[in-house]
Design a protein around this motif. Structure first.
Motif, mmCIF file in Angstrom:
data_model
loop_
_atom_site.group_PDB
_atom_site.id
_atom_site.type_symbol
_atom_site.label_atom_id
_atom_site.label_comp_id
_atom_site.label_asym_id
_atom_site.label_seq_id
_atom_site.Cartn_x
_atom_site.Cartn_y
_atom_site.Cartn_z
ATOM 1 N N ASP A 49 2.690 1.288 17.445
ATOM 2 C CA ASP A 49 2.320 2.429 16.626
ATOM 3 C C ASP A 49 1.397 3.346 17.421
ATOM 4 O OD1 ASP A 49 1.589 4.266 14.706
ATOM 5 O OD2 ASP A 49 0.829 2.781 13.276
ATOM 6 N N THR A 50 1.882 4.539 17.761
ATOM 7 C CA THR A 50 1.086 5.482 18.574
ATOM 8 C C THR A 50 0.508 6.626 17.744
ATOM 9 O OG1 THR A 50 3.060 6.766 19.096
ATOM 10 C CG2 THR A 50 2.450 4.999 20.633
ATOM 11 N N TYR A 51 0.759 6.636 16.418
ATOM 12 C CA TYR A 51 0.244 7.705 15.591
ATOM 13 C C TYR A 51 -1.271 7.575 15.439
ATOM 14 C CZ TYR A 51 -0.397 10.823 11.596
ATOM 15 O OH TYR A 51 -0.821 11.823 10.760
ATOM 16 N N ILE A 68 -6.579 -1.452 8.435
ATOM 17 C CA ILE A 68 -5.523 -2.405 8.756
ATOM 18 C C ILE A 68 -5.353 -2.467 10.265
ATOM 19 C CG2 ILE A 68 -4.281 -2.075 6.584
ATOM 20 C CD1 ILE A 68 -2.333 -0.255 8.121
ATOM 21 N N THR A 69 -4.808 -3.542 10.736
ATOM 22 C CA THR A 69 -4.540 -3.680 12.160
ATOM 23 C C THR A 69 -3.236 -2.964 12.478
ATOM 24 O OG1 THR A 69 -5.624 -5.823 12.138
ATOM 25 C CG2 THR A 69 -4.211 -5.343 14.024
#
Length: 174
Positions: free
Chosen positions: A167-169, A161-162
Protein backbone atom coordinates in the motif's frame (compact mmCIF):
# COMPACT_ATOMS: atom_id res chain seq x y z
CA UNK A 1 -57.12 12.83 15.50
CA UNK A 2 -54.61 15.68 15.86
CA UNK A 3 -52.84 16.94 12.77
CA UNK A 4 -49.20 15.85 12.51
CA UNK A 5 -46.56 18.57 12.64
CA UNK A 6 -44.32 18.91 9.63
CA UNK A 7 -40.66 18.47 10.61
CA UNK A 8 -37.40 18.88 8.75
CA UNK A 9 -34.32 16.70 8.57
CA UNK A 10 -30.81 17.58 7.47
CA UNK A 11 -28.08 15.04 6.82
CA UNK A 12 -25.09 17.38 6.76
CA UNK A 13 -22.42 15.30 5.05
CA UNK A 14 -18.90 16.06 3.92
CA UNK A 15 -19.84 15.70 0.24
CA UNK A 16 -23.51 16.61 0.19
CA UNK A 17 -26.31 17.93 2.38
CA UNK A 18 -29.63 16.11 2.14
CA UNK A 19 -32.64 18.17 3.19
CA UNK A 20 -36.06 16.62 3.73
CA UNK A 21 -39.48 17.33 5.19
CA UNK A 22 -41.93 14.83 6.57
CA UNK A 23 -43.65 13.49 9.65
CA UNK A 24 -42.52 11.70 12.80
CA UNK A 25 -44.01 8.44 11.49
CA UNK A 26 -41.27 8.31 8.83
CA UNK A 27 -43.30 9.70 5.93
CA UNK A 28 -41.02 11.81 3.71
CA UNK A 29 -42.75 14.51 1.66
CA UNK A 30 -39.88 16.33 -0.04
CA UNK A 31 -36.16 15.73 -0.43
CA UNK A 32 -33.34 17.80 -1.94
CA UNK A 33 -29.60 17.30 -2.26
CA UNK A 34 -27.17 20.23 -2.01
CA UNK A 35 -23.42 19.95 -2.62
CA UNK A 36 -21.19 20.63 0.40
CA UNK A 37 -18.93 23.48 -0.67
CA UNK A 38 -17.99 26.42 1.60
CA UNK A 39 -19.86 26.83 4.88
CA UNK A 40 -21.42 30.15 3.83
CA UNK A 41 -22.55 28.94 0.40
CA UNK A 42 -23.82 25.57 1.64
CA UNK A 43 -25.68 26.75 4.74
CA UNK A 44 -27.23 29.63 2.80
CA UNK A 45 -28.64 27.09 0.31
CA UNK A 46 -29.84 24.79 3.12
CA UNK A 47 -31.56 27.66 4.95
CA UNK A 48 -33.15 28.87 1.71
CA UNK A 49 -34.54 25.39 1.03
CA UNK A 50 -36.14 25.11 4.48
CA UNK A 51 -37.24 28.78 4.71
CA UNK A 52 -40.71 28.37 3.16
CA UNK A 53 -41.43 24.80 4.28
CA UNK A 54 -43.24 25.83 7.51
CA UNK A 55 -41.53 23.13 9.56
CA UNK A 56 -42.04 23.03 13.34
CA UNK A 57 -38.54 21.72 14.12
CA UNK A 58 -35.38 20.48 12.40
CA UNK A 59 -33.22 17.47 13.18
CA UNK A 60 -29.58 17.79 12.07
CA UNK A 61 -27.11 14.93 11.69
CA UNK A 62 -23.68 16.47 11.01
CA UNK A 63 -20.43 15.14 9.61
CA UNK A 64 -17.69 15.04 12.15
CA UNK A 65 -15.97 15.29 14.26
CA UNK A 66 -18.59 17.60 15.68
CA UNK A 67 -19.49 18.72 19.20
CA UNK A 68 -22.74 17.06 20.30
CA UNK A 69 -22.67 17.78 24.04
CA UNK A 70 -25.10 20.67 24.75
CA UNK A 71 -23.01 21.64 27.81
CA UNK A 72 -19.92 22.23 25.64
CA UNK A 73 -18.97 25.73 24.47
CA UNK A 74 -18.30 24.07 21.08
CA UNK A 75 -21.80 22.52 20.85
CA UNK A 76 -23.09 22.49 17.30
CA UNK A 77 -19.71 23.26 15.75
CA UNK A 78 -17.75 21.14 13.32
CA UNK A 79 -14.40 20.38 14.96
CA UNK A 80 -11.02 19.26 13.50
CA UNK A 81 -12.00 18.10 10.04
CA UNK A 82 -9.94 17.61 6.87
CA UNK A 83 -12.43 20.06 5.28
CA UNK A 84 -10.44 23.06 6.55
CA UNK A 85 -13.04 25.73 5.63
CA UNK A 86 -15.49 23.97 7.97
CA UNK A 87 -13.21 23.80 11.03
CA UNK A 88 -14.98 25.32 14.04
CA UNK A 89 -17.91 26.47 11.92
CA UNK A 90 -21.07 26.87 14.03
CA UNK A 91 -23.38 24.75 11.91
CA UNK A 92 -26.18 24.43 14.45
CA UNK A 93 -26.14 28.09 15.51
CA UNK A 94 -26.06 29.39 11.95
CA UNK A 95 -29.04 27.29 10.90
CA UNK A 96 -31.03 27.79 14.10
CA UNK A 97 -30.53 31.58 14.08
CA UNK A 98 -31.75 31.86 10.49
CA UNK A 99 -34.72 29.47 10.67
CA UNK A 100 -35.68 30.40 14.27
CA UNK A 101 -37.07 26.95 15.12
CA UNK A 102 -36.05 24.26 17.62
CA UNK A 103 -33.24 22.06 16.30
CA UNK A 104 -31.89 18.71 17.43
CA UNK A 105 -28.21 17.98 16.75
CA UNK A 106 -26.07 14.83 16.62
CA UNK A 107 -23.53 13.12 14.39
CA UNK A 108 -24.73 11.98 10.98
CA UNK A 109 -23.90 8.38 11.84
CA UNK A 110 -25.71 8.44 15.20
CA UNK A 111 -28.75 9.81 13.38
CA UNK A 112 -28.50 7.01 10.80
CA UNK A 113 -28.18 4.49 13.64
CA UNK A 114 -31.29 5.93 15.31
CA UNK A 115 -33.10 5.72 11.97
CA UNK A 116 -32.38 1.99 11.75
CA UNK A 117 -33.53 1.49 15.35
CA UNK A 118 -36.72 3.47 14.73
CA UNK A 119 -37.70 2.46 11.18
CA UNK A 120 -35.18 -0.06 9.84
CA UNK A 121 -33.59 -3.42 10.39
CA UNK A 122 -32.65 -2.72 14.03
CA UNK A 123 -36.21 -2.18 15.29
CA UNK A 124 -36.71 -3.76 18.70
CA UNK A 125 -32.99 -3.98 19.48
CA UNK A 126 -31.44 -2.27 22.49
CA UNK A 127 -27.80 -2.51 21.36
CA UNK A 128 -26.68 -1.59 17.85
CA UNK A 129 -23.42 -0.54 16.18
CA UNK A 130 -23.93 1.24 12.86
CA UNK A 131 -20.90 1.59 10.58
CA UNK A 132 -20.81 3.62 7.40
CA UNK A 133 -18.31 4.28 4.67
CA UNK A 134 -18.89 7.53 2.79
CA UNK A 135 -16.70 10.61 2.61
CA UNK A 136 -15.18 9.12 5.77
CA UNK A 137 -15.69 6.05 7.92
CA UNK A 138 -18.05 6.55 10.83
CA UNK A 139 -19.72 4.67 13.62
CA UNK A 140 -22.91 5.23 15.58
CA UNK A 141 -23.56 3.38 18.81
CA UNK A 142 -26.96 2.68 20.36
CA UNK A 143 -26.44 0.99 23.71
CA UNK A 144 -28.96 -0.03 26.35
CA UNK A 145 -31.70 1.74 24.40
CA UNK A 146 -29.90 5.08 23.99
CA UNK A 147 -27.50 6.73 21.58
CA UNK A 148 -23.95 6.67 22.94
CA UNK A 149 -22.37 10.00 23.83
CA UNK A 150 -19.59 10.78 26.23
CA UNK A 151 -15.92 11.56 26.41
CA UNK A 152 -15.22 10.03 23.02
CA UNK A 153 -16.55 10.47 19.56
CA UNK A 154 -16.70 7.11 17.78
CA UNK A 155 -14.74 8.38 14.77
CA UNK A 156 -13.94 4.93 13.47
CA UNK A 157 -12.17 6.33 10.43
CA UNK A 158 -9.31 7.44 12.68
CA UNK A 159 -8.51 4.02 14.06
CA UNK A 160 -4.82 3.33 13.40
CA UNK A 161 -4.25 0.23 11.35
CA UNK A 162 -1.14 -1.46 10.04
CA UNK A 163 -0.71 -0.76 6.34
CA UNK A 164 0.08 -3.55 3.93
CA UNK A 165 3.61 -3.25 2.54
CA UNK A 166 2.21 -2.97 -0.99
CA UNK A 167 0.00 0.00 0.00
CA UNK A 168 1.72 3.19 -1.22
CA UNK A 169 -1.18 5.60 -0.65
CA UNK A 170 0.00 8.30 1.79
CA UNK A 171 -3.53 9.31 2.83
CA UNK A 172 -5.22 12.71 2.96
CA UNK A 173 -6.25 13.19 6.57
CA UNK A 174 -4.11 15.71 8.42
Amino acid sequence: MAEQQLIGALEAGGTKMVCATGYADGTVLEREQIATTTPQETVEAVNAWFADKDIAALGIGAFGPTAVNPASSQYGKILETPKTAWRYFDLLGTIQNELNIPCGYDTDVNVACLGEVTFGCAQGLTDVVYLTIGTGVGGGIYSNGELHHGMLHPETGHVLITKRTADTYAGRCP
